[in-house]
Enzyme design. Structure first.
Site, PDB file in Angstrom:
ATOM      1  N   ALA A 183       0.805  -1.225   0.000  1.00  9.01           N
ATOM      2  CA  ALA A 183       0.000   0.000   0.000  1.00  9.01           C
ATOM      3  C   ALA A 183       0.835   1.271   0.000  1.00  9.01           C
ATOM      4  CB  ALA A 183      -0.941   0.004   1.204  1.00  9.01           C
ATOM      5  N   ALA A 184       2.108   1.165  -0.286  1.00  9.80           N
ATOM      6  CA  ALA A 184       2.976   2.342  -0.191  1.00  9.80           C
ATOM      7  C   ALA A 184       2.520   3.457  -1.132  1.00  9.80           C
ATOM      8  CB  ALA A 184       4.418   1.949  -0.484  1.00  9.80           C
ATOM      9  N   GLY A 185       2.271   3.122  -2.389  1.00 13.11           N
ATOM     10  CA  GLY A 185       1.856   4.134  -3.357  1.00 13.11           C
ATOM     11  C   GLY A 185       0.507   4.741  -3.018  1.00 13.11           C
ATOM     12  N   ASP A 186      -0.413   3.931  -2.520  1.00 14.36           N
ATOM     13  CA  ASP A 186      -1.742   4.432  -2.156  1.00 14.36           C
ATOM     14  C   ASP A 186      -1.664   5.355  -0.941  1.00 14.36           C
ATOM     15  OD1 ASP A 186      -2.778   2.849  -4.196  1.00 14.36           O
ATOM     16  OD2 ASP A 186      -3.083   1.149  -2.863  1.00 14.36           O
TER      17      ASP A 186
END
Length: 299
Positions: A241-244
């Site tokens: 979920a890093a990009g989100d």
């Protein structure tokens, strides 16, 4: 900041593996966990935890109760989420290797049941100046992009995953593109981040561009100047979920009127916290955690 996130809702089945499965290989998983996810859900949770007023629109099947509970617990309004009888909720099969990197297989399910009637029913409640956040995991995106432009909404687009049709979508009304290097190269071309950024600026001259660069941090062209922010080194456990997380925190900061440099710093700090934890939505930090993280590093 009032934002409508018209996006995907998935159940994430996360398999811990020694390495990603190779063609023809059968591999035993070391662990299986089930998490709420989907780029849309993750970004709504991140927006809300960052302090935005968030309304989520999308579709789930009869097995989607966990996702609705997750959104509500995060403070996201679910009044525009439809639970469809007889449908299967979208889901993802995610492999996470020993370094924390992931690869993802998506099944669209109810995410692919968004139609123009639903779009009209939802957008009638939003007005010029409100934000619309989109990803490429639901159906009817061209219609959504056109109607958002007609209504004067401020559109932020995370064009993931890249599909053959995506470059032909009506993208001229997008105010913010938030992309990684692969997505940026698909839309803007170029072999280096600088070439990709220049290609995106040439193709979308009215848009602001946020390009994430993995271990090299992120850059933002805000229409007047280029801002850069390095990463905050942490031990990576799961990058799902890093990009989100980055997207939610960046947009919330922009909506608060902060400059792109401050927005990048907050977003990278939030993403650093997220990758140090397992899961997608459960890994996204609260605003107070991000502030403490930055304060501890003198930022």
């Amino acid at each position: 900041m009032r934002i409508l996130n018209f996006g995907s809702l998935n159940l994430d089945f996360v398999y811990q593996v020694a390495h990603f499965v190779r063609p023809g290989e059968t591999l035993s998983s070391e662990e299986l966990s089930t998490f709420p996810g989907g780029k849309g859900l993750n970004q709504s949770v991140a927006l809300s935890r960052a302090g935005a007023e968030v309304f989520h629109a999308g579709c789930v099947g009869e097995d989607g109760g966990l996702l609705l509970d997750t959104l509500r617990e995060a403070g996201v309004s679910c009044r525009y989420v439809r639970q469809l009888a007889g449908a299967r909720t979208g889901h993802a099969v995610i492999q996470v290797d020993q370094s924390g990197q992931n690869c993802i297989l998506l099944f669209g399910g109810a995410n692919q049941m968004v139609g123009e009637e639903m779009i009209e029913a939802v957008l009638k409640d939003f007005a010029p100046g409100d934000w619309l956040l989109l990803q490429n995991e639901i159906s009817a995106l061209p219609a959504l992009l056109r109607r958002a432009g007609e209504k004067g909404l401020r559109v932020a687009f995370n064009p993931s995953p890249i599909t053959p049709e995506l470059p032909h979508f009506p993208l001229e009304n997008v105010e913010f593109f938030l992309l990684n290097e692969v997505e940026g190269a698909a839309l803007g071309g170029g072999g280096t981040p600088e070439e990709t950024l220049n290609g995106l600026r040439a193709r979308f001259p009215r848009a602001k561009i946020v390009l994430t660069l993995g271990g090299d941090g992120a850059v933002c062209w805000d229409g007047a100047q280029l801002w850069r922010q390095g990463i905050f080194p942490v031990e990576a456990v799961d990058t799902t979920a890093a990009g989100d997380t980055f997207t939610g925190y960046f947009l919330t900061a922009v909506g608060e009127g902060l400059d792109a440099g401050t927005a990048l710093r907050r977003a990278n700090a939030a993403a650093a916290i997220a990758v140090s934890r397992k899961g997608a939505a459960p890994s996204i930090p609260e605003k107070a955690e991000v502030e403490a993280f930055l304060s501890a590093r003198g930022c």
